[in-house]
Motif scaffolding. Structure first.
Motif, mmCIF file in Angstrom:
data_model
loop_
_atom_site.group_PDB
_atom_site.id
_atom_site.type_symbol
_atom_site.label_atom_id
_atom_site.label_comp_id
_atom_site.label_asym_id
_atom_site.label_seq_id
_atom_site.Cartn_x
_atom_site.Cartn_y
_atom_site.Cartn_z
ATOM 1 N N SER A 99 0.849 -1.202 0.000
ATOM 2 C CA SER A 99 0.000 0.000 0.000
ATOM 3 C C SER A 99 0.884 1.252 0.000
ATOM 4 C CB SER A 99 -0.926 -0.045 1.219
ATOM 5 O OG SER A 99 -1.671 -1.252 1.230
ATOM 6 N N GLN A 103 4.954 1.325 2.884
ATOM 7 C CA GLN A 103 4.671 0.054 3.556
ATOM 8 C C GLN A 103 5.788 -0.962 3.315
ATOM 9 O OE1 GLN A 103 1.331 -2.601 2.398
ATOM 10 N NE2 GLN A 103 0.728 -2.508 4.541
ATOM 11 N N ARG A 244 -2.193 4.863 -3.528
ATOM 12 C CA ARG A 244 -1.408 4.059 -2.576
ATOM 13 C C ARG A 244 -1.112 2.654 -3.104
ATOM 14 N NH1 ARG A 244 1.095 6.692 -1.310
ATOM 15 N NH2 ARG A 244 1.869 5.774 0.604
ATOM 16 N N THR A 269 -3.702 -4.811 -0.191
ATOM 17 C CA THR A 269 -3.855 -3.454 -0.729
ATOM 18 C C THR A 269 -5.179 -3.363 -1.488
ATOM 19 O OG1 THR A 269 -1.462 -3.163 -0.847
ATOM 20 C CG2 THR A 269 -2.797 -1.807 -2.351
ATOM 21 N N ARG B 244 -10.818 -1.593 1.354
ATOM 22 C CA ARG B 244 -9.926 -1.452 2.527
ATOM 23 C C ARG B 244 -10.102 -0.104 3.216
ATOM 24 N NH1 ARG B 244 -10.147 -4.998 4.106
ATOM 25 N NH2 ARG B 244 -8.353 -5.019 5.461
ATOM 26 N N GLU B 265 3.469 3.640 8.268
ATOM 27 C CA GLU B 265 3.089 2.373 7.631
ATOM 28 C C GLU B 265 2.593 2.544 6.201
ATOM 29 O OE1 GLU B 265 0.445 -0.015 9.985
ATOM 30 O OE2 GLU B 265 1.944 -0.286 11.556
ATOM 31 N N ASP B 266 1.720 3.517 5.969
ATOM 32 C CA ASP B 266 1.226 3.676 4.590
ATOM 33 C C ASP B 266 0.867 5.133 4.247
ATOM 34 O OD1 ASP B 266 -1.179 3.992 5.946
ATOM 35 O OD2 ASP B 266 -2.194 2.296 4.996
ATOM 36 N N ALA B 270 -5.902 4.971 0.854
ATOM 37 C CA ALA B 270 -6.192 5.385 -0.525
ATOM 38 C C ALA B 270 -7.400 6.330 -0.561
ATOM 39 C CB ALA B 270 -6.420 4.152 -1.399
#
Lengths: 394, 394
Positions: A99, A103, A244, A269, B244, B265-266, B270
């Motif tokens: 993602s 990540q 992402r 993801t 997600r 982490e990300d 999104a």
């Protein structure tokens, strides 16, 4: 309630840099401080069409749970692209989807580092990665950057003297924040050192496709015969940052562990962005699109460098990157850099103080980072003029 | 290269359960082992329309970087929804967006637990969360489930005797895997114990909106006056699992730490999925849609329970959930459960051995988990008939 946070999280220090950035995040501030891709590089029309097709033809795949490793056709296409375009990846490697590149970077740390283990970083380096390592409880050791990449002598010294070194974290192409590209000679030297000391290399390459001058330098991963390199890439700068989607290419055995760790973080993801990324690679004029992005950044970086030369050329030195999104400007020694950045913000131009990117923020640094992808051409012209005026005040 | 993985990752054991699940993942197997929402509950037409609108009206917001906390309008809408619909959340709480509920669960662990710290879990509990905690290096202590929730006496015993307990992890409504809903009385008792022992509660509520019989029980978060509860919710079962998008409602101070950890982490979840989730809540007939999903699961769960009664009613006992996606079936004591699950898989029906959900997989357990959301009605009829036939072989 008096919260007792974990050591790694409690140790995260609020940074004076963040305060400066907050102060310069207003609507009317010219954003040389950001790292956003230029919105005109998003292939919006294609994204519209592809999204419609996906939701017409196979909506359930886009909306249902997927496997942690990622969307199969995207993995295959990326694997081929890296192999044919960059000679990167071997039969003992595997590619999985993350993602965003962030990540991949965080997972590499989680899989290799116990709390207190050491990661060697270029210094300066990307603040997002440094903070991610810190939040995982890793210990950071910075090795200075030179104009052709990390200082090899000091890297060897760090490898020889530091305890429990698990990763060497590098952005070899158009580095954030310096814009520096590591030479092939140094890439080979770094790889040989990693092999000698049995340490993994984490190669972060978010800007790899954004070369607007000079010739491609082979990835460190393309030199990897021993399975030492974890290679991380991203769609953020070539398709869309907000979707992402990134990817990791690494030895199978390492990927298996990273996938288990990823499963515990976000299961997989988001599917729609993955299928979009696949269609973008497989069904769009990918090469043409990349070359149009390069043209945008060639123009913007040239404009910024021309204006820097015009307004501040006598006083400052700056890197001339062959790609990516950033310039690194050294201010004259007598200028108090943090104060300069504050005054610039008050005058309507946001820049990032170079110290933000150091492993140890208290180290001396008289540089600022300038981003040329986010501002418009007009903002670049106006903003550099203001930075020049502010400089003259000192 | 001989890889030296971090202790937490190296300690993850391959499970015999995974082997059974692999063996039963073929195309022609009836999937009582999955946890996928029924694809007919995805509002595909609305998702198509909303996506088109988003990419027409404001494509750059959907495609550019966003802030780590998440899309503002979605956060506001969710905050209101929880407050007005469930009396959940106070002025000292804050809500942020995560990449699926799994990320919220993982972040809570990262923010509160050092390696080796203890998390008390219902036993059995959701395997995804247990594995996420394990991958973070937490130590798990299981407390048995009863028909109205966790055993309170044993919970108190664990809180009194275990070292460094940092979290109590609970799925109070329509628990995965048991289908059990924790009574209000027990929710209050758990909250009081958490207060007494100064331990945070991690309330995981992915199925909260999926009640198809009985009356709502207040969330534990709605009882939270001391800032002890981290509440995690999800769009996976009401909009789309593949997008997600989840959310966390927790005390401000805790959210600030979780957001920093999420950034590492990300960066952020999104954007397109977030804006879609917002439009789904704000511009769609949300209440009507939820009630149509409940209808689907009421029908499917009833069908499965009727068929269980018909084909195995004399031999087994099973929970009668008021919502969610799962039934928990106790096999007769003389049946070797793992062997039964293998034989069922070989006969074309995949079930999950109950041991998969235990903190200690080697503990005795003679139950299997059955999912009724993934299979079609025809598969439910056929699959339970087969399970009954397999049972008669013993």
């Amino acid at each position: 309630m008096n919260y007792s946070f974990s050591n790694r999280i409690a140790a995260l220090q609020p940074s004076i840099i963040r305060e400066i950035l907050k102060a310069s995040s207003g609507q009317n501030v010219i954003p040389f401080s950001a790292g956003n891709p230029a919105p005109e590089t998003f292939p919006i029309e294609a994204i519209r069409t592809f999204t419609q097709t996906i939701l017409e033809q196979d909506p359930v795949t886009a909306l249902q749970y997927g496997i942690t490793e990622g969307y199969g056709p995207l993995r295959d296409t990326l694997t081929n692209h890296l192999k044919t375009g960059y000679n990167t990846g071997s039969a003992s490697d595997e590619l999985f989807i993350v993602s965003g590149a962030q990540q991949g970077i965080e997972l590499a740390c989680k899989v290799f580092c116990n709390e207190g283990d050491t990661i060697i970083c270029e210094s300066p380096s990307f603040i997002g990665s440094l903070n991610s390592f810190r939040a995982s409880g890793a210990r950071l050791v910075g090795v200075p950057m030179e104009s052709d990449g990390i200082d090899i002598g000091k890297l060897e010294h760090a490898l020889r003297t530091e305890q429990n070194v698990k990763l060497i974290y590098l952005i070899p192409s158009f580095q954030n924040p310096t814009g520096v590209t590591t030479s092939l000679e140094k890439r080979k030297a770094i790889y040989d050192l990693a092999k000698t000391y049995g340490v993994m290399i984490l190669e972060d390459n978010p800007y790899g496709e954004l070369r607007f001058s000079g010739k491609d330098v082979p990835t460190i991963k393309s030199l990897d015969e021993e399975g030492l390199v974890i290679y991380v890439g991203s769609f953020s700068k070539i398709l869309s940052a907000g979707l992402r989607v990134g990817f990791v290419l690494a030895p199978n055995e390492v990927v298996q562990k990273m996938v288990v760790a990823k499963q515990g973080e976000d299961v997989h993801t988001a599917m729609l962005p993955q299928i979009l990324a696949y269609k973008f690679m497989a069904e769009y004029s990918y090469a043409e699109h990349i070359s149009s992005i390069r043209e945008v950044y060639r123009r913007k970086s040239s404009l910024m460098m021309d204006k820097l030369k015009e307004h501040m050329g006598d006083s400052i030195t700056f890197t001339r990157p062959d790609g990516g999104l950033f310039l690194w400007c050294d201010l004259p020694a007598h200028i108090p850099m943090l104060d300069y950045a504050k005054t610039a913000a008050a005058s309507g131009v946001a820049v990032v103080p170079g110290t933000a990117f150091l492993v140890d923020e208290s180290e001396a640094c008289n540089a600022i980072r300038l981003n040329f992808s986010t501002p418009s051409d007009e903002q670049i012209v106006k903003g550099i003029e203001i930075l020049g005026q502010v400089l003259k005040q000192y």
